[in-house]
Design a protein around this motif. Structure first.
Motif, short mmCIF file in Angstrom:
data_model
loop_
_atom_site.label_atom_id
_atom_site.label_comp_id
_atom_site.label_asym_id
_atom_site.label_seq_id
_atom_site.Cartn_x
_atom_site.Cartn_y
_atom_site.Cartn_z
N VAL A 1 0.95 -1.19 -0.03
CA VAL A 1 -0.06 -0.18 -0.06
C VAL A 1 1.02 1.26 -0.05
O VAL A 1 0.34 2.33 -0.55
N ALA A 2 2.11 1.28 0.37
CA ALA A 2 3.04 2.39 0.57
C ALA A 2 3.36 2.77 -0.95
O ALA A 2 3.56 4.19 -1.00
N ARG A 3 3.15 1.90 -1.94
CA ARG A 3 3.49 2.50 -3.16
C ARG A 3 2.63 2.94 -4.23
O ARG A 3 2.71 3.09 -5.33
N ASP A 4 1.23 2.69 -3.65
CA ASP A 4 0.03 3.16 -4.62
C ASP A 4 -0.86 3.85 -3.89
O ASP A 4 -0.75 4.29 -3.03
N THR A 5 -1.40 4.64 -4.93
CA THR A 5 -2.63 5.51 -4.51
C THR A 5 -4.02 4.58 -3.91
O THR A 5 -4.34 3.76 -4.77
N MET A 6 -4.35 4.85 -2.70
CA MET A 6 -5.37 4.18 -2.17
C MET A 6 -6.55 5.01 -1.87
O MET A 6 -6.53 6.12 -1.38
N MET A 7 -7.54 4.32 -2.25
CA MET A 7 -8.89 5.13 -2.03
C MET A 7 -9.95 4.53 -1.24
O MET A 7 -9.94 3.26 -1.21
N TRP A 8 -10.87 5.35 -0.94
CA TRP A 8 -12.06 5.08 -0.14
C TRP A 8 -13.14 5.48 -1.01
O TRP A 8 -13.30 6.72 -0.95
N TYR A 9 -14.43 4.58 -1.39
CA TYR A 9 -15.60 4.98 -2.05
C TYR A 9 -16.60 4.35 -0.89
O TYR A 9 -16.32 3.72 -0.10
N ARG A 10 -17.72 5.17 -1.27
CA ARG A 10 -19.05 4.53 -0.46
C ARG A 10 -20.21 4.65 -1.44
O ARG A 10 -20.10 5.26 -2.27
N GLN A 11 -21.12 3.88 -1.11
CA GLN A 11 -22.29 3.50 -1.86
C GLN A 11 -23.45 3.57 -0.93
O GLN A 11 -23.60 2.64 -0.28
N ALA A 12 -24.49 4.74 -1.08
CA ALA A 12 -25.81 4.68 -0.31
C ALA A 12 -26.79 3.80 -1.07
O ALA A 12 -26.59 3.82 -2.41
N VAL B 1 -8.75 -0.20 -9.54
CA VAL B 1 -8.66 -1.33 -10.26
C VAL B 1 -9.09 -2.70 -9.32
O VAL B 1 -10.04 -3.33 -9.60
N TYR B 2 -8.65 -2.61 -8.19
CA TYR B 2 -8.57 -3.81 -7.22
C TYR B 2 -9.69 -3.20 -6.21
O TYR B 2 -9.44 -2.19 -5.58
N TRP B 3 -10.72 -3.95 -5.91
CA TRP B 3 -11.69 -3.40 -4.71
C TRP B 3 -11.82 -4.66 -3.70
O TRP B 3 -11.78 -5.82 -3.85
N GLY B 4 -12.25 -4.18 -2.64
CA GLY B 4 -12.92 -4.94 -1.42
C GLY B 4 -13.81 -5.35 -1.65
O GLY B 4 -14.82 -5.03 -2.41
N GLN B 5 -14.57 -6.33 -0.54
CA GLN B 5 -15.93 -6.23 -0.72
C GLN B 5 -16.90 -5.29 -0.01
O GLN B 5 -17.89 -5.54 -0.04
N GLY B 6 -16.38 -4.45 0.84
CA GLY B 6 -17.13 -3.54 1.49
C GLY B 6 -17.47 -3.96 2.94
O GLY B 6 -17.22 -5.09 3.39
N THR B 7 -17.84 -2.73 3.57
CA THR B 7 -18.17 -2.85 4.71
C THR B 7 -18.99 -1.86 5.29
O THR B 7 -19.16 -0.70 4.95
N GLN B 8 -20.38 -2.32 5.98
CA GLN B 8 -21.58 -1.53 5.91
C GLN B 8 -21.34 -0.64 7.10
O GLN B 8 -20.93 -0.88 8.23
N VAL B 9 -21.62 0.70 6.98
CA VAL B 9 -21.66 1.79 7.92
C VAL B 9 -23.10 2.26 7.99
O VAL B 9 -23.71 2.75 6.87
N TYR C 1 -15.98 1.03 0.65
CA TYR C 1 -15.04 0.23 -0.21
C TYR C 1 -13.67 0.72 -0.30
O TYR C 1 -13.62 1.99 -0.31
N CYS C 2 -12.69 -0.13 -0.04
CA CYS C 2 -11.37 0.54 -0.37
C CYS C 2 -11.04 0.06 -1.72
O CYS C 2 -11.41 -1.02 -2.04
N THR C 3 -10.08 0.83 -2.38
CA THR C 3 -9.75 0.24 -3.71
C THR C 3 -8.12 0.80 -4.08
O THR C 3 -7.82 1.92 -3.62
N ARG C 4 -7.41 -0.27 -4.66
CA ARG C 4 -6.08 -0.03 -5.13
C ARG C 4 -6.39 0.69 -6.60
O ARG C 4 -6.67 0.11 -7.49
N GLN C 5 -6.20 2.03 -6.59
CA GLN C 5 -6.22 2.85 -7.89
C GLN C 5 -7.54 2.56 -8.58
O GLN C 5 -7.78 2.73 -9.73
#
Length: 112
Positions: free
Chosen positions: A29-40, A100-108, A94-98
């Protein structure tokens, strides 16, 4: 193999705080742009914030000043600290690597 696993979501009241984690494997993760998205519910997925490899952070205007993205390179994990939560922050995060790659998400869920 790239894998992202989010955790830390839950049900909280308005004004509370939560910290989401995104454990990464298969890359640094140190070498990439990491992002957080959300979907309501009923909405499109939206960018919450991003943290570049140069430690530059950007945030959506709706969360600026309340949310903070950070990372622990030793644990290969990215975090999203969320303070002063509002009902409109409810969604799947959701977190994502640039993007392209996505996690499964966590509910808030933020509700009184």
């Amino acid at each position: 193999q790239v894998q992202l696993v989010e955790s830390g979501g839950g049900l909280v009241q308005p004004g509370d705080s939560l910290r989401l984690s995104c454990a990464a494997s298969g890359f640094s993760v140190a070498r990439d742009t990491m992002m957080w998205y959300r979907q309501a519910p009923g909405n499109q997925r939206e960018l919450v914030g991003a943290l570049s490899s140069l430690e530059t952070a950007t945030y959506a205007s709706s969360v600026k000043g309340r949310f903070t993205i950070s990372r622990d390179n030793g644990k290969n994990t990215v975090y999203l600290q969320m303070n002063s939560l509002k009902t409109e922050d409810t969604g799947i995060y959701y977190c994502t690597r640039q993007g392209v790659y996505w996690g499964q998400g966590t509910q808030v869920t933020v509700s009184s």
